[in-house]
Write a protein that holds these residues in place. Structure first.
Motif, mmCIF file in Angstrom:
data_model
loop_
_atom_site.group_PDB
_atom_site.id
_atom_site.type_symbol
_atom_site.label_atom_id
_atom_site.label_comp_id
_atom_site.label_asym_id
_atom_site.label_seq_id
_atom_site.Cartn_x
_atom_site.Cartn_y
_atom_site.Cartn_z
ATOM 1 N N ARG A 14 0.810 -1.231 0.000
ATOM 2 C CA ARG A 14 0.000 0.000 0.000
ATOM 3 C C ARG A 14 0.839 1.275 0.000
ATOM 4 O O ARG A 14 0.439 2.277 -0.549
ATOM 5 N N ASP A 16 3.297 1.908 -1.683
ATOM 6 C CA ASP A 16 3.803 2.200 -3.024
ATOM 7 C C ASP A 16 2.833 3.032 -3.863
ATOM 8 O O ASP A 16 3.196 3.500 -4.944
ATOM 9 N N ALA A 17 1.628 3.223 -3.381
ATOM 10 C CA ALA A 17 0.605 3.911 -4.174
ATOM 11 C C ALA A 17 1.029 5.327 -4.560
ATOM 12 O O ALA A 17 0.819 5.748 -5.703
ATOM 13 N N GLU A 18 1.639 6.050 -3.647
ATOM 14 C CA GLU A 18 2.018 7.435 -3.929
ATOM 15 C C GLU A 18 3.071 7.507 -5.039
ATOM 16 O O GLU A 18 2.958 8.302 -5.969
ATOM 17 N N TYR A 20 3.760 5.133 -7.282
ATOM 18 C CA TYR A 20 3.156 4.627 -8.510
ATOM 19 C C TYR A 20 2.232 5.677 -9.123
ATOM 20 O O TYR A 20 2.143 5.798 -10.346
ATOM 21 N N HIS A 21 1.567 6.442 -8.293
ATOM 22 C CA HIS A 21 0.681 7.497 -8.777
ATOM 23 C C HIS A 21 1.455 8.532 -9.609
ATOM 24 O O HIS A 21 0.975 8.990 -10.652
ATOM 25 N N ARG A 24 2.254 6.831 -12.921
ATOM 26 C CA ARG A 24 1.016 6.556 -13.661
ATOM 27 C C ARG A 24 0.454 7.815 -14.324
ATOM 28 O O ARG A 24 -0.289 7.725 -15.303
ATOM 29 N N THR A 45 -5.618 5.521 -8.010
ATOM 30 C CA THR A 45 -4.363 4.771 -7.943
ATOM 31 C C THR A 45 -4.316 3.888 -6.708
ATOM 32 O O THR A 45 -3.900 2.729 -6.784
ATOM 33 N N GLN A 46 -4.739 4.399 -5.565
ATOM 34 C CA GLN A 46 -4.760 3.578 -4.350
ATOM 35 C C GLN A 46 -5.648 2.352 -4.535
ATOM 36 O O GLN A 46 -5.274 1.241 -4.151
ATOM 37 N N HIS A 47 -6.815 2.557 -5.136
ATOM 38 C CA HIS A 47 -7.722 1.432 -5.402
ATOM 39 C C HIS A 47 -7.059 0.432 -6.351
ATOM 40 O O HIS A 47 -7.132 -0.787 -6.143
ATOM 41 N N VAL A 49 -3.819 -0.087 -6.889
ATOM 42 C CA VAL A 49 -2.721 -0.771 -6.199
ATOM 43 C C VAL A 49 -3.271 -1.864 -5.292
ATOM 44 O O VAL A 49 -2.785 -3.003 -5.301
ATOM 45 N N GLU A 50 -4.300 -1.541 -4.521
ATOM 46 C CA GLU A 50 -4.829 -2.511 -3.564
ATOM 47 C C GLU A 50 -5.598 -3.650 -4.226
ATOM 48 O O GLU A 50 -5.450 -4.808 -3.843
#
Length: 177
Positions: A14, A16-18, A20-21, A24, A45-47, A49-50
């Motif tokens: 989780r 990594d979301a920032e 990856y955002h 992306r 992006t958080q959704h 990733v999860e």
């Protein structure tokens, strides 16, 4: 989880979301791998990733980490894993542009292919690549991928039509690599 001298692959989490955002939503990064080039909110992006990168039963996603800097530089995944037919598709994005052209993508894919063929015992790995991404095509060919097909003029980018090339590698071909 897997490592070479320069990089390690670790499971996406989780936190990594920032990072990856950022990748992306970087059009230069995504123009080489993403069909739609949409902009995403951090919640999107958080959704993603999860629900896709972390929890999908048919995929395994890993952050590519520069060992010396302890910096996440990209992401690679096995997606659409089909256990019955022992095949999957692989994807890779090097999000940190200063790492482009220095062999990190090839190194990461080598680790991923070793895992796919030697640990998961997959038989076949495929990928799609845009015809204008000559660097990636060269890397894939150097790893043993063979062009299997072409979707002609399937991508409209920068005012021009481009092909999408399908490539694949078999477990026996990787063993002989």
């Amino acid at each position: 989880m897997f490592s070479s001298q320069r990089i390690s692959l670790r499971k996406v989490d989780r936190t990594d979301a920032e990072k990856y955002h950022i990748w992306r939503n970087d059009m230069e990064v995504m123009s080489y791998t993403n069909l739609s080039l949409d902009q995403y909110t951090i919640e999107d992006t958080q959704h993603f990733v999860e629900s896709v990168l972390m929890d999908a039963s048919s995929s395994k996603s890993y952050m590519i980490v520069d060992n010396e800097e302890n910096l996440s530089i990209g992401i690679t995944s096995l997606i659409h894993i089909d256990g019955k037919n022992r095949n999957a598709e692989c994807i890779i994005d090097i999000g940190e542009k200063q790492y482009w052209g220095n062999g990190y993508g090839k190194e990461a894919l080598s680790l991923l292919l070793d895992f796919a063929f030697n640990e998961l015992n997959l038989h076949r790995i495929s990928l799609n690549v845009f015809s204008f991404n000559k660097r990636a095509i060269h890397v894939y060919q150097s790893l043993g991928f063979i062009q299997e097909g072409t979707s002609r003029q399937a991508l409209f980018r920068n005012g021009q039509w481009h092909d999408i090339i399908q490539m694949g590698i078999l477990q026996a071909e990787w063993s002989n690599n």
